[in-house]
Design an enzyme around this catalytic site. Structure first.
Site, mmCIF file in Angstrom:
data_model
loop_
_atom_site.group_PDB
_atom_site.id
_atom_site.type_symbol
_atom_site.label_atom_id
_atom_site.label_comp_id
_atom_site.label_asym_id
_atom_site.label_seq_id
_atom_site.Cartn_x
_atom_site.Cartn_y
_atom_site.Cartn_z
ATOM 1 N N ASP A 103 0.687 -1.329 -0.037
ATOM 2 C CA ASP A 103 0.393 0.074 0.121
ATOM 3 C C ASP A 103 0.783 0.938 -0.164
ATOM 4 O OD1 ASP A 103 -3.383 0.794 0.467
ATOM 5 O OD2 ASP A 103 -1.867 1.942 1.712
ATOM 6 N N ASP A 238 -8.136 -8.307 -3.752
ATOM 7 C CA ASP A 238 -8.197 -7.204 -3.430
ATOM 8 C C ASP A 238 -8.512 -6.087 -3.981
ATOM 9 O OD1 ASP A 238 -7.052 -4.775 -2.250
ATOM 10 O OD2 ASP A 238 -4.762 -4.605 -2.621
ATOM 11 N N GLY A 264 -7.101 -11.218 0.867
ATOM 12 C CA GLY A 264 -7.390 -9.619 1.065
ATOM 13 C C GLY A 264 -6.116 -8.706 0.141
ATOM 14 N N HIS A 265 -6.382 -7.703 1.307
ATOM 15 C CA HIS A 265 -5.528 -6.437 1.300
ATOM 16 C C HIS A 265 -4.658 -7.097 1.695
ATOM 17 C CE1 HIS A 265 -4.052 -1.587 0.246
ATOM 18 N NE2 HIS A 265 -4.300 -2.359 1.358
ATOM 19 N N PHE A 266 -4.580 -7.149 3.051
ATOM 20 C CA PHE A 266 -3.653 -7.449 4.157
ATOM 21 C C PHE A 266 -3.268 -8.666 4.616
ATOM 22 C CE2 PHE A 266 -4.854 -2.792 5.486
ATOM 23 C CZ PHE A 266 -3.824 -2.582 5.714
#
Length: 284
Positions: A103, A238, A264-266
């Site tokens: 990110d 994500d 996902g994102h994390f």
């Protein structure tokens, strides 16, 4: 067991917190966190790398346990965050390192790499974007509207990303087994971005994110000319930085390793053991 040390350093008058583990004579891996978290996101990864590597995970200014001056006291932007990270690594005597970026950590890491390509031994990108293909349109549409015309109306949907529900969504969306994700994560992050004045810090960084997209061609040129070893280990579900962003690295780095995992994102919240194994194999 790998001991993790919790330290601070003063860089350009600001206190920066960082986690450190491993033998300082071992190859260094620098872990650069994303929004809205801090080095806390690496709490489970550090012990899995620290037996073999010297690991440093800083909190960026405005995040975690680092100083968080107001927007009147500090001109927030990704150039400034990269400057402070560079200053910290110089103070710690880190001359060469592999970078793990996620990110917000990605545009900081890309800047460090462009400034000193000889200092970067390898890159691990975990949902750390560098290509337009990675920007999921539905998520980025309100952010782009804010970039085009910053005003209270366009700011409102962007500011909503600071809510507890929005932060929880970042952690749980796309994770097949949500019970693997500790609620401590979003509670921790929300408490820190809810400190007085920190909302304006985050809004400044949302606005400045447009500079990262503008710099994408420069980052691509760095990839092409350096052919830096790169591992993309990506949460395929994500909906902020989609899997096309991972595949796009192959355009400039045909020897890159790209692995799309069912997360996902994390990704570290649900797949830390697999991510660590991929990193150890890649760096080894």
């Amino acid at each position: 067991m790998t001991s993790i040390h919790y330290r601070t350093a003063i860089v350009d008058g600001h206190s920066l917190f960082y986690r450190e583990a491993g033998d300082q004579d071992a190859p260094t891996v620098v872990l650069l966190h994303g929004f809205p978290t801090s080095s806390y996101m690496f709490r489970d990864l550090i012990p899995l790398l620290g037996d073999r590597y010297h690991v440093i995970a800083p909190d960026m200014l405005g995040f975690g346990h680092s100083d968080a001056p107001s927007v009147e006291e500090f001109e927030y932007g990704f150039d400034a965050l990269a400057d402070l990270t560079d200053g910290l690594l110089e103070q710690l005597g880190v001359e060469r390192a592999a970078l793990y970026v996620q990110d917000y950590g990605a545009p900081v890491g890309w800047r460090l790499a462009v400034r000193g390509p000889e200092r970067v031994t390898a890159i691990i990108t975990q949902n750390g974007n560098a290509y337009a293909e990675g920007l999921v349109p539905e998520f980025w549409a309100p952010v782009r509207a804010y970039w085009a015309d910053p005003n209270p109306e366009t700011a409102a949907p962007v500011r909503a990303a600071l809510s507890l529900e929005a932060i929880r969504w970042q952690y749980t969306h796309g994770v097949p087994d949500v019970s693997l994700v500790s609620p401590d994560t979003w509670a921790h992050d929300h408490a820190l971005v809810s400190r007085p004045g920190n909302d304006e810090v985050q809004m400044r960084l949302f606005l400045d994110y447009r500079t990262n997209v503008e710099l994408y061609p420069k980052f691509h040129e760095y990839f092409r000319t350096s052919q830096v070893p790169l591992l993309a280990v990506w949460g395929a579900n994500d909906e902020i930085f989609g899997p096309d962003g991972a595949r796009a690295f192959l355009r400039d780095l045909p020897n890159a390793e790209v692995h799309l995992l069912d997360g996902g994102h994390f990704l570290l919240e649900s797949h830390v053991d697999e991510v660590a194994a991929r990193i150890r194999g890649f760096l080894g």
